[in-house]
Design a protein around this motif. Structure first.
Motif, mmCIF file in Angstrom:
data_model
loop_
_atom_site.group_PDB
_atom_site.id
_atom_site.type_symbol
_atom_site.label_atom_id
_atom_site.label_comp_id
_atom_site.label_asym_id
_atom_site.label_seq_id
_atom_site.Cartn_x
_atom_site.Cartn_y
_atom_site.Cartn_z
ATOM 1 N N UNK A 69 -0.791 -1.732 -13.798
ATOM 2 C CA UNK A 69 -0.278 -0.363 -13.820
ATOM 3 C C UNK A 69 -1.215 0.553 -14.611
ATOM 4 N N UNK A 70 -1.597 0.089 -15.796
ATOM 5 C CA UNK A 70 -2.431 0.918 -16.670
ATOM 6 C C UNK A 70 -3.800 1.172 -16.030
ATOM 7 N N UNK A 71 -4.329 0.169 -15.353
ATOM 8 C CA UNK A 71 -5.637 0.298 -14.703
ATOM 9 C C UNK A 71 -5.588 1.335 -13.565
ATOM 10 N N UNK A 72 -4.489 1.344 -12.814
ATOM 11 C CA UNK A 72 -4.347 2.319 -11.729
ATOM 12 C C UNK A 72 -4.394 3.750 -12.290
ATOM 13 N N UNK A 73 -3.665 3.952 -13.384
ATOM 14 C CA UNK A 73 -3.618 5.287 -13.990
ATOM 15 C C UNK A 73 -4.988 5.668 -14.539
ATOM 16 N N UNK A 74 -5.637 4.712 -15.201
ATOM 17 C CA UNK A 74 -6.949 4.960 -15.804
ATOM 18 C C UNK A 74 -7.970 5.381 -14.737
ATOM 19 N N UNK A 83 -7.372 2.362 -3.833
ATOM 20 C CA UNK A 83 -6.449 1.627 -2.965
ATOM 21 C C UNK A 83 -5.883 0.455 -3.755
ATOM 22 N N UNK A 84 -4.575 0.407 -3.874
ATOM 23 C CA UNK A 84 -3.905 -0.786 -4.409
ATOM 24 C C UNK A 84 -3.443 -1.561 -3.169
ATOM 25 N N UNK A 85 -4.218 -2.596 -2.835
ATOM 26 C CA UNK A 85 -3.988 -3.336 -1.592
ATOM 27 C C UNK A 85 -3.010 -4.485 -1.831
ATOM 28 N N UNK A 86 -1.937 -4.484 -1.045
ATOM 29 C CA UNK A 86 -0.897 -5.498 -1.244
ATOM 30 C C UNK A 86 -0.626 -6.228 0.065
ATOM 31 N N UNK A 87 -0.412 -7.536 -0.011
ATOM 32 C CA UNK A 87 -0.125 -8.317 1.190
ATOM 33 C C UNK A 87 1.112 -7.806 1.909
ATOM 34 N N UNK A 88 1.106 -7.868 3.221
ATOM 35 C CA UNK A 88 2.284 -7.472 4.001
ATOM 36 C C UNK A 88 2.589 -5.999 3.850
ATOM 37 N N UNK A 89 3.831 -5.690 3.493
ATOM 38 C CA UNK A 89 4.244 -4.313 3.206
ATOM 39 C C UNK A 89 4.361 -4.143 1.693
ATOM 40 N N UNK A 90 3.878 -2.998 1.166
ATOM 41 C CA UNK A 90 3.837 -2.856 -0.302
ATOM 42 C C UNK A 90 5.212 -2.814 -0.963
ATOM 43 N N UNK A 91 6.254 -2.486 -0.178
ATOM 44 C CA UNK A 91 7.586 -2.364 -0.785
ATOM 45 C C UNK A 91 8.493 -3.547 -0.463
ATOM 46 N N UNK A 92 7.924 -4.621 0.088
ATOM 47 C CA UNK A 92 8.727 -5.835 0.303
ATOM 48 C C UNK A 92 8.259 -6.893 -0.704
ATOM 49 N N UNK A 93 9.031 -7.117 -1.744
ATOM 50 C CA UNK A 93 8.730 -8.114 -2.774
ATOM 51 C C UNK A 93 7.305 -8.034 -3.321
ATOM 52 N N UNK A 94 6.681 -6.898 -3.323
ATOM 53 C CA UNK A 94 5.304 -6.866 -3.798
ATOM 54 C C UNK A 94 5.152 -6.135 -5.113
ATOM 55 N N UNK A 95 6.252 -5.778 -5.744
ATOM 56 C CA UNK A 95 6.223 -4.963 -6.963
ATOM 57 C C UNK A 95 5.673 -3.575 -6.696
ATOM 58 N N UNK A 96 5.573 -3.213 -5.416
ATOM 59 C CA UNK A 96 5.089 -1.876 -5.070
ATOM 60 C C UNK A 96 6.012 -0.804 -5.616
ATOM 61 N N UNK A 97 7.290 -1.106 -5.618
ATOM 62 C CA UNK A 97 8.263 -0.132 -6.132
ATOM 63 C C UNK A 97 8.037 0.142 -7.610
ATOM 64 N N UNK A 98 7.720 -0.906 -8.359
ATOM 65 C CA UNK A 98 7.467 -0.729 -9.790
ATOM 66 C C UNK A 98 6.204 0.093 -10.020
ATOM 67 N N UNK A 99 5.178 -0.174 -9.204
ATOM 68 C CA UNK A 99 3.925 0.563 -9.367
ATOM 69 C C UNK A 99 4.114 2.040 -9.005
ATOM 70 N N UNK A 100 4.886 2.289 -7.949
ATOM 71 C CA UNK A 100 5.148 3.675 -7.546
ATOM 72 C C UNK A 100 5.873 4.420 -8.664
#
Ligand code: SAH
Length: 261
Positions: A69-74, A83-100
């Motif tokens: 998270x901190x690295x994305x902001x930095x 680009x924060x690349x996540x397997x599958x869909x970013x909002x299915x069990x990928x912690x994408x929601x937390x990052x957003x």
């Protein structure tokens, strides 16, 4: 100027299953933060100098989410488009929601680019439709990571068994014995078909099939390891028919040679 963070779903691993938008962003981003889940073929599309692995570290333990998270902001504050690349869909069990949520809280502009989730694509490429008009009117997508024997388990296996629909389990290789037992105890037929799809769409995809009773042995015999999808339900029994058709094409039928000289 603050850069933008793109939370991008990679799909299950075959580069042909990237969205057009994902592909373009991978080419244009200043930095791509990824773990191993997008698979080797997609990760290799990004030149070494523009990517950072935020998955497992040398010691084997995961990079803490707070560091990612901190690295994305930095990077964004440094003016980079990330680009924060996540397997599958970013909002299915990928912690994408937390990052957003973290990006929003830090006033960093971001976009979400949906991806083809392995929860649906994994079964599909193994010849398994997750719903079926005759015998699966619902599909539940759950995590298998939790111990079903724990009281505080957030997944109610008995309730899932009662839906009569398909159950798709992500992160469910290790605890397969526990939750297949929980489903049987909840009254599901031990003969219910189960399939495991490992590394769906990767060059080394593997499938193992069995029933609620036999799938643990099938997993061990085939050496199935994460990442893999578990599909529980009558639809998993469709695989034989679908795969045979994909392999051999339409059944020519008894009159196949009629009319030929
Ligand atoms: N956001 C991802 C899921 C992340 S959770 C998605 O939408 O697909 C990680 C789990 O996803 C893995 O443990 C595995 O169960 C599943 N998974 C992701 N990619 C996979 C693939 N190519 N083949 C099989 N399972 C996969």
């Amino acid at each position: 100027m603050t850069g933008t963070v793109y939370l991008v779903g990679s799909g299950p691993g075959d580069p042909d299953l990237l969205t057009v938008r994902a592909r373009r962003l991978l080419e244009e981003a200043d930095v791509v933060l990824h773990d191993k889940l997008p698979g080797p073929e997609i990760i290799d599309l990004v030149p070494d100098g523009r990517r950072e692995d935020v998955g497992k570290r040398a010691g084997g333990e995961r990079t803490p989410q707070s560091e990612t998270n901190a690295r994305l902001v930095e990077l964004a504050r440094d003016g980079k488009d990330v680009v924060r690349l996540k397997g599958g869909d970013p909002f299915v069990f990928g912690r994408g929601g937390e990052e957003a949520a973290y990006l929003a809280a830090h006033d960093v502009p971001f976009e979400v680019i949906p991806g083809v989730t392995s929860a649906v694509a994994g079964p599909a490429v193994a010849g398994i439709p997750v719903t079926h008009r005759e015998y699966a009117s619902s599909v539940s997508v759950v995590t298998g990571h939790e111990d079903p024997t724990k009281e505080e388990s957030a997944v109610d296996w008995a309730a899932l068994a009662a839906t009569g629909g398909t159950i798709v389990v992500l992160m469910g290789v290790g605890k397969l014995p526990e939750y297949t037992a929980a489903l049987r105890e909840a009254g599901m037929d031990p003969e219910t078909p189960v399939a495991l799809v490992e590394r769906a769409t990767w060059p080394d995809q593997q499938v193992a099939t069995g029933t609620l009773e036999t799938i643990v042995d099938a997993r061990d015999a085939a050496g199935i390891e994460p990442p893999a999808i578990t599909v529980v339900g009558a639809v998993a029994g469709e695989r034989e028919r679908v795969v045979e058709f994909l392999r051999n094409g339409p059944d020519p039928g008894p009159d196949a040679n009629a009319g030929e000289p």
